[in-house]
Design an enzyme around this catalytic site. Sequence first.
Site, short mmCIF file in Angstrom:
data_model
loop_
_atom_site.label_atom_id
_atom_site.label_comp_id
_atom_site.label_asym_id
_atom_site.label_seq_id
_atom_site.Cartn_x
_atom_site.Cartn_y
_atom_site.Cartn_z
N HIS A 158 0.85 -1.20 0.00
CA HIS A 158 0.00 0.00 0.00
C HIS A 158 0.88 1.25 0.00
O HIS A 158 0.58 2.23 -0.69
CB HIS A 158 -0.88 0.04 1.26
CG HIS A 158 -1.88 -1.07 1.34
ND1 HIS A 158 -1.84 -2.04 2.31
CD2 HIS A 158 -2.96 -1.35 0.58
CE1 HIS A 158 -2.87 -2.86 2.15
NE2 HIS A 158 -3.55 -2.48 1.11
N GLN A 161 -0.82 -4.89 -8.66
CA GLN A 161 -0.83 -6.01 -9.60
C GLN A 161 -1.05 -7.34 -8.88
O GLN A 161 -1.43 -8.32 -9.50
CB GLN A 161 0.50 -6.01 -10.40
CG GLN A 161 0.75 -7.21 -11.29
CD GLN A 161 -0.25 -7.35 -12.44
OE1 GLN A 161 -0.97 -6.40 -12.77
NE2 GLN A 161 -0.31 -8.52 -13.04
N VAL A 175 4.67 -5.90 -4.41
CA VAL A 175 5.78 -5.73 -3.46
C VAL A 175 5.88 -7.03 -2.66
O VAL A 175 4.86 -7.58 -2.23
CB VAL A 175 5.54 -4.52 -2.54
CG1 VAL A 175 6.68 -4.36 -1.54
CG2 VAL A 175 5.38 -3.24 -3.37
#
Length: 288
Positions: free
Chosen positions: A37, A149, A177
Site C-alpha cells: 500500500h 498487480q 511488493v
Amino acid sequence: MRIIENLEEMRETAGELAIGGQSSGLVPTMGALHDGHASLLRRSAAENDVNIISIFVNPAQFMPGEDYESYPRTWDADLEAAEAAGVDIVFHPSAEDMYPPRAQTSVVVHALTRGLCGMSRGQGHFRGVTTVVAKLFNLVRPTRAYFGQKDAQQAVVIQRMVIDLNFPVEIIVCPIVREADGLALSSRNRNLPPEHRQRALALREALTLGRKLVRGGETDVSALTYAMGQHILRDNDIELDYLEIVSPETLEAVDKLDDLALIAGAVKIGGVRLIDNILVGPTGPWED
Ligand code: PAF
C-alpha cells in the site's frame, strides 16, 4: 492529514479540489496497510496535488463464510503508515453510510469476473468490489486511482468498469511488493499462523518454477500447470484453490504460452487465502 468520515464532506472536498484545478490520487484500501500500500501511496503523492487513501473494509465483497469478521483492522498503525507515505486525506466511511438500508444498485462486470477468484469466491465478490470502487470514484472524484498487480484480476476488472462506465479516472497498476523471500505482501499475511509462514512460499515457488520452465522452452499450458500444481500439492497442509494460465487482457484460459500470459494462483493455508501471480511470455520477462 485530514480524516473524513462523512460522505457529504468527502463529496464537497472533491468538488473544491476540482474547482481549484487540483489533481487528486486515490488509493482504495481495506486498511491493514503494508509496504505494498505504501508504494501505491508514495506514487500517488508524487503524481498528484492531493493524495487520498480510502480505508473501508467493504462487507459487500466478502462472501458468506469468508473472513469479513477476522479481516485485520489496524486503524492506529494505518494512520501512521498513511502519514509517513504522504497522505493528505484519509476517507473512512462507515458501512451504514456506504450501504444505506434500501440500497439495491450494484455494478457488475460480466465475463472478466467469471474465472479465477470469481470462480473460487463467487462472482458476488467482484460485484462487491466494483460497486464499492464505483461509489468511491463518485465520492472522491480522483484524477488517478492506484491498484496493485497482486490483485491482477481486480485491476483488469476495474479498468474495464472505468472504460465501460466512462469514469474520468486514470487507473494505474503498480508492481507487486514482496518480502525478501518472495512472499507477496498482503493484509491477510498477518493472519497466517507462524507455523504456516514458510508454507506460504509454495505458491510463489510454483509460479517461479513455471517461469523457469517457460524460459527452458516449455509452452504447453497443461504441462506447466501440472508441474506447478505438483509443487504445491507436495504439502498436504496447502489447499490449492486454483492455478491457471490466462490472457492478461481477457483473463481467458490459453492452451499455449506463445504470447505474454498471466499465471495466477490462489491457495489456502491454515485457513488463510493467499493469491499471487506472475506475467511471463516466451521471451520473458524472467524477473519481477
Ligand atoms: O484491494 C482491495 O483492498 C479492495 O478490493 C478494494 C479495491 C479496496 C475495494 O474494497
